[in-house]
Enzyme design. Structure first.
Site, mmCIF file in Angstrom:
data_model
loop_
_atom_site.group_PDB
_atom_site.id
_atom_site.type_symbol
_atom_site.label_atom_id
_atom_site.label_comp_id
_atom_site.label_asym_id
_atom_site.label_seq_id
_atom_site.Cartn_x
_atom_site.Cartn_y
_atom_site.Cartn_z
ATOM 1 N N ARG A 248 0.839 -1.219 -0.053
ATOM 2 C CA ARG A 248 -0.158 0.061 -0.112
ATOM 3 C C ARG A 248 0.990 1.157 -0.059
ATOM 4 N NH1 ARG A 248 -3.191 -3.027 -1.467
ATOM 5 N NH2 ARG A 248 -5.512 -3.560 -0.449
ATOM 6 N N GLU A 276 -3.091 7.231 -5.740
ATOM 7 C CA GLU A 276 -3.039 6.540 -6.643
ATOM 8 C C GLU A 276 -3.932 6.771 -7.748
ATOM 9 O OE1 GLU A 276 -1.867 2.150 -5.896
ATOM 10 O OE2 GLU A 276 -3.612 2.125 -7.170
ATOM 11 N N HIS A 295 -0.310 -0.449 -10.306
ATOM 12 C CA HIS A 295 -1.078 -1.480 -9.802
ATOM 13 C C HIS A 295 -1.415 -2.709 -10.533
ATOM 14 C CE1 HIS A 295 -3.615 -1.514 -5.841
ATOM 15 N NE2 HIS A 295 -3.336 -2.878 -6.052
#
Length: 337
Positions: A248, A276, A295
């Site tokens: 994370r 993000e 990601h």
């Protein structure tokens, strides 16, 4: 429970199409009674109420509604939730735990591609392939493949794993075939014997940081872990260390990382960030020694079918009266995702 229990699929249509192809839909239909429409994204949108009154289990995924008290009131026969995704934090509630409903997660299946991605990045970092090949560095020595002052190769290297999570454990196990790589683990909740059995040594974070060539983050996002790798921790790393974050973005102080990477002292591979995506003017996006991927370490494309398989395996075990394979309990969320 009936031989073929009534199951409601609760996830976004996109998740349903991605996770459940024809064979997996057929397997679900063979195991359970499924009403149209499939799937649903909100319990209160399901009509008539008689349909919900028959539901004994949910198969959930990305886009599933929170199972709060109001939702559970419409599901009086619900006994199990089989989550075809990773974290269940946004799904569960105190009301759900109070009713004693079984919850399982496909997080273990989702760990596989993340660990594979991490392994690839560790090995590439050791070969200095992530930075020198992307820059026209005048100090790059083509004879050794290294920049001046930087070590190269995956022999006599040390990898630090922060967080002996299901992914962290898999990374440790994947590194076992590489005898030239020493692996250290920092996790205050890990058992030293389990870490040793997986192929690593458990040490405090302060001991790990100055010893590693690669630092890979696998801790959960909790209030206690926010910013756990900050300015002081980054300063403790030796020159040339590569930081890999597939966990994370909140674990890592991005401003401090940008400062350390700007002069080339550290390199980084970031598959997760905070925010993000990063703003287009982020310094991290401008640095040649920082690789940012969107990601993609987690399950993508065909890999997502593992998540469906995991949920279907749990459903089949439940119908047969067998114990769950990967249950989630309230205590698991105290230190996990």
């Amino acid at each position: 429970m009936s031989a073929r229990p009534t199951v409601l699929v609760a996830m976004s249509p996109d998740a349903w199409d991605l996770l459940f192809d024809g064979p997996r839909r057929n397997r679900l239909a063979a195991l359970a009674l499924i009403d149209d429409p499939v799937p649903v994204t909100a319990v209160d949108a399901v009509a008539p109420q008689e349909r919900l009154a028959r539901v004994e289990a949910l198969v959930t995924g990305w886009g599933a509604p929170a199972l709060d008290e109001a939702a559970l009131a419409r599901l009086p026969r619900l006994r199990a939730v089989f989550h075809a995704a990773g974290s269940v934090r946004g799904l569960v509630s105190e009301a759900l735990w109070h009713r004693g409903i079984l919850v399982t997660s496909a997080a273990d299946a989702n760990a596989a591609p993340v660990a594979e991605y991490t392994l690839a990045m560790i090995l590439l970092a050791g070969k200095r392939a992530l930075v020198p090949l992307r820059t026209a560095d005048p100090q790059h020595d083509l004879r050794t493949g290294a920049r001046v002052g930087r070590r190269i190769g995956n022999l006599d290297r040390t990898v630090g794993i922060v967080g002996f999570s299901r992914i962290g454990r898999r990374v440790v196990e994947l590194l076992r075939p590489f005898p030239g790589i020493e692996v250290l683990v920092a996790d205050p909740f890990a058992d030293a014997a389990e870490v040793r059995a997986a192929g690593a040594e458990l040490v405090p974070l302060a001991t790990l940081l100055p010893r590693v060539d690669v630092l890979s983050l696998h801790a959960p996002a909790l209030p206690a872990t926010r910013g756990m790798i900050g300015r002081a921790q980054l300063a403790a790393l030796r020159d040339g260390t590569t930081i890999i974050n597939t966990a994370r973005g909140a674990l890592l102080d991005h401003d401090a990382l940008a400062d350390e990477c700007t002069d080339g002292r550290l390199d980084a591979v970031l598959d997760v960030t905070e925010p993000e995506p990063l703003p287009v003017d982020s310094r991290l996006l401008q640095l040649p020694n920082v690789a940012v991927t969107p990601h993609l370490a987690g399950s993508l494309g065909s890999e997502t079918r593992r998540l469906a398989d995991a949920a279907l395996d749990e459903l089949e075990a439940w119908i047969a009266g067998a114990p769950p394979l990967h249950p989630v309990r309230p205590a698991d969320l105290e230190h996990g995702a």
